[in-house]
Motif scaffolding. Sequence first.
Motif, PDB file in Angstrom:
ATOM      1  N   VAL A  37       0.842  -1.207   0.000  1.00  0.00           N
ATOM      2  CA  VAL A  37       0.000   0.000   0.000  1.00  0.00           C
ATOM      3  C   VAL A  37       0.874   1.252   0.000  1.00  0.00           C
ATOM      4  O   VAL A  37       0.617   2.219  -0.739  1.00  0.00           O
ATOM      5  CB  VAL A  37      -0.954  -0.008   1.209  1.00  0.00           C
ATOM      6  CG1 VAL A  37      -1.726   1.312   1.290  1.00  0.00           C
ATOM      7  CG2 VAL A  37      -1.918  -1.183   1.127  1.00  0.00           C
ATOM      8  N   ALA A  89       2.335   1.730  -3.362  1.00  0.00           N
ATOM      9  CA  ALA A  89       1.350   2.306  -4.286  1.00  0.00           C
ATOM     10  C   ALA A  89       1.218   3.809  -4.085  1.00  0.00           C
ATOM     11  O   ALA A  89       1.085   4.578  -5.053  1.00  0.00           O
ATOM     12  CB  ALA A  89      -0.004   1.621  -4.094  1.00  0.00           C
ATOM     13  N   CYS A  92       1.591   1.367  -9.666  1.00  0.00           N
ATOM     14  CA  CYS A  92       0.633   1.649  -8.591  1.00  0.00           C
ATOM     15  C   CYS A  92      -0.498   0.626  -8.609  1.00  0.00           C
ATOM     16  O   CYS A  92      -0.901   0.125  -7.551  1.00  0.00           O
ATOM     17  CB  CYS A  92       0.098   3.068  -8.751  1.00  0.00           C
ATOM     18  SG  CYS A  92      -1.094   3.550  -7.486  1.00  0.00           S
ATOM     19  N   SER A  99      -1.287  -2.236  -5.801  1.00  0.00           N
ATOM     20  CA  SER A  99      -2.615  -2.365  -5.196  1.00  0.00           C
ATOM     21  C   SER A  99      -3.100  -3.806  -5.273  1.00  0.00           C
ATOM     22  O   SER A  99      -3.742  -4.313  -4.331  1.00  0.00           O
ATOM     23  CB  SER A  99      -3.599  -1.436  -5.911  1.00  0.00           C
ATOM     24  OG  SER A  99      -3.177  -0.087  -5.818  1.00  0.00           O
ATOM     25  N   ALA A 119      -8.682  -3.944  -5.143  1.00  0.00           N
ATOM     26  CA  ALA A 119      -7.458  -3.400  -5.727  1.00  0.00           C
ATOM     27  C   ALA A 119      -7.762  -2.181  -6.592  1.00  0.00           C
ATOM     28  O   ALA A 119      -7.054  -1.162  -6.544  1.00  0.00           O
ATOM     29  CB  ALA A 119      -6.752  -4.475  -6.550  1.00  0.00           C
ATOM     30  N   LEU A 166      -8.597   0.742  -4.299  1.00  0.00           N
ATOM     31  CA  LEU A 166      -7.390   1.353  -3.723  1.00  0.00           C
ATOM     32  C   LEU A 166      -6.654   2.181  -4.766  1.00  0.00           C
ATOM     33  O   LEU A 166      -6.196   3.307  -4.482  1.00  0.00           O
ATOM     34  CB  LEU A 166      -6.483   0.256  -3.163  1.00  0.00           C
ATOM     35  CG  LEU A 166      -5.129   0.724  -2.600  1.00  0.00           C
ATOM     36  CD1 LEU A 166      -5.335   1.690  -1.441  1.00  0.00           C
ATOM     37  CD2 LEU A 166      -4.274  -0.467  -2.170  1.00  0.00           C
ATOM     38  N   PHE A 167      -6.548   1.660  -5.968  1.00  0.00           N
ATOM     39  CA  PHE A 167      -5.862   2.393  -7.037  1.00  0.00           C
ATOM     40  C   PHE A 167      -6.552   3.717  -7.338  1.00  0.00           C
ATOM     41  O   PHE A 167      -5.909   4.770  -7.454  1.00  0.00           O
ATOM     42  CB  PHE A 167      -5.810   1.514  -8.294  1.00  0.00           C
ATOM     43  CG  PHE A 167      -5.277   2.215  -9.508  1.00  0.00           C
ATOM     44  CD1 PHE A 167      -3.919   2.471  -9.636  1.00  0.00           C
ATOM     45  CD2 PHE A 167      -6.136   2.635 -10.517  1.00  0.00           C
ATOM     46  CE1 PHE A 167      -3.424   3.122 -10.758  1.00  0.00           C
ATOM     47  CE2 PHE A 167      -5.654   3.280 -11.642  1.00  0.00           C
ATOM     48  CZ  PHE A 167      -4.286   3.531 -11.761  1.00  0.00           C
TER      49      PHE A 167
END
Length: 912
Positions: free
Chosen positions: A644, A647, A819, A823, A883, A886-887
């Motif tokens: 994390v 990223a 990134c 993630s 994922a 989060l991205f």
Amino acid sequence: MKQQGVRPEDAESTSDASSRPDTADANEKPVTKADPPSGKGAARADEAPIDEVEGDEPLLPARVHRPSDLMRLLVGVLAIVVLIAIAAFAHGTTSGLEQDINKGTGQAPDLLIKIAGLASSIAILLVPVAFAIERLIKRDGLRIADGVLAAVLAHGVTLATDLWVARAAPDSIQDALTQPSPGDINALTDPVHGYLAPVIAYMTAVGMSRRPRWRAVLWIVLLLDAFSMLVTGYTTPFSIILTVLIGWTVAYGTLYAVGSPNVRPTGRTLMAGLRTVGFHPVSASREETPDAADNGDRGRRYFVTLETGPPLDVTVVDREQQAQGFFYRVWRNLTLRGFATRRSLQSLRQALEQEALLAYAAIAAGANAPKLIATSELGPDAVMLVYEHTGGHTLDSLAEEEISDELLRSTWHQVRALQSRRIAHRRLAGDAILVDRSGTVILTDLRGGEIAAGDLLLRMDVAQLMTTLALQVGAERAVASAVAVLGPDAVADCLPMLQPIALTRSTRATLRRLARERAEREREAVLEASRQSKQARAGAAAEDSAVVPAKPDKKAVRAQTRAEKRAMDEAVEEAREDDLLTQIRHEVLRIRPQAPVEPARLERVRPRTLISFIAGAIGAYFLLTQLTHIEFGPLVANAEWGWVIAAVLFSALSYVAAAMSLLGFVPERVPFPRTVAAQVAGSFVKIVAPAAVGGVALNTRFLQRAGVRPGLAVASVGASQLFGLGCHILMLLAFGYLTGTEKTPSLSPSRTVIAGLLTVAVLVLVATSVPFMRKFVVTRVRSLFAGVVPRMLDVLQRPQKLVTGIGGMLLLTACFVMCLDASIRAFGDETTSLSIASVAVVFLAGNALGSAAPTPGGVGAVEATLTVGLIAVGLPSEVAAPAVLLFRLLTLWLPVLPGWLAFNHLTRKGAL
């Protein structure tokens, strides 16, 4: 409506058959003018009148597709969807409703139920047959054929619906539409009545709604049948409603697909109609009117000569002409505020009464308008309005030198007379202003006007007329004539209405055409200046080499380059022209500097906002469906926080890469830290504008504030976007190729890549084969080469700048790919990891779709594309969804606050 203004001595009665539209003549060629009658020209009473029509009256199609049928089809489909949705999600409500109805109907006497069932069963078959016989007697077999086709299609839809409900529908829908059959407990009743839906479709398609007696009989029979079926337990309330909706929807779908019989009145029908209101026509010639987009409902116009007396101008309006532009008017009603729109569709009676009212009101106000002397219906589907003949030319057909200042002031006097009685014309275009042989101005096309109009509508009329006159004689003369008649204050008050959305459709089309011509002249000026500068530089270089052959001086080359840029900038400034509306504003502000210039808010909702909302809702729905099956508690608890943090670092590094990709195409010196801050500010701008628009506008503004000339700033951003597009396509193909070969020993691309390339090739061929699309592409490419390519040539002379720009683009893509990969690794494990090539393909495809999506930041489209792409390449959905979240959180949502701070900081510093 009764005739008006008809002389008693001209009264003459004709048969009722002559006043109806002659459908048998719908496709006949127009009758040519015959020799005039002998003697004084009056026909003898014992002679049948000859219908003579001059001119090339076009052949009428046998069938027409009515927008009203399409609207009813769409409403029916929407009602069916809503009904099924209620049945699916409101199971308790449907069950309670059925219980209440069964309880109430259970108290009905058995004898009444049997009588109703028997009568409805017989009548449901006899009524269609009786109606068909009645129509055949009146030689209307086409409607019967339409009804039979609609019945067959409705029966097919009924069978398909029954099959879907029995085998594939959810249990809640099945429970709402069926119940155990009284005759066999193990069997279920039909979800849709197999005979009732075809009957409804048949009766609707044959046009029973226009015949009140037959319509009453039909509804009585339908209610009796539904009552008997409901009481005996052979159906449910939702099944009855669905049956009626299917029959109704299929009927209107059939009518719109095959078309309705054309009942437009012909020229012969017009001649017969004129005799019914007391005129003695000799001939009628069709007047050709400009085929404007917003004039489609103005009706057909005829010039009619009489046996005695002056000629007439007759306007014929039928349902088909009245419906032209219907969907455009519906869209205007949805997007514009109420005072700026008019009713999307009126009945013929309402249209007739409105035009008659406006004609009398305009004359009573003292304005010059055509005098209405008679009105009449031409059967059930058309009306005619008879005016005294007013010859002359329309304003838009006159040359500029033919339009005097006195003529302009006379036009404004007519509008002032209307506005003194609060009458709004609503369509003061050039073809609505008539100038007769004596120079008198006459206002026509009052059909779309309004009485008791508000101030905003009256100001819109002033703005429209100023634009119309400016198109003919220029902004200066148009504004001067308006000020001379209305006064400077009244003219200044209309400036907030001086915007394209407040003008007529034809005027907006003309302004767009002028804008394209103006842009073309500017491009030609730039190309000519560049060509002359290159020729001068080549000549100077030839002279210098002939005198002293030596190496070219770098300072001299730079000086020549700067001189060429100055020449191009000067050419652009000389060729730049203000648009017509801007010229009108300048003229008004010259007279009243304190006049309000802020445009009035006429739009209720912008089209882009509506599209963004719909696209965002679809994306959110898809994303939520993916998230409902994921337990986030254990997922977050087991997340790898090291990935994390990685990223987050990759997301932060992307702003440095974005600054490099921009400055690499700007030869001028621009501070690098401030450019990075501008890219951070772009994170805030992306939330309020589409991704492909907000970033371009912000970068262009930033470069201009940094000292780069406006034209060069636009060219630099365009060059950056062009190189970025090329790199994006190349990387997508390269990574797609690697993705297809990473699991195979041979270097053969995957079938997906081949299919994608073939799809792109087909789209390119389609775009180049369609004339409209080819013209669009050629225009855009020409404008690109006119501005961006010279800037790219400047960058090519500085290799270090080019390396910085291309390197920044590659680094920017790498940061986003890493990134997204970090993630994925944060929520996955070794068994769920993907190759970098697969992640890159998914990101590049999602980013391309996000740039094309109309939503701010590509919200909805990017999330859906990335999630589907990751699942398609083998990532489990319980890892792909978080994922992607989060991205997007790191690259879109979290940078909003820093972006807002950077935006405010740069704005205070004057950098934006």
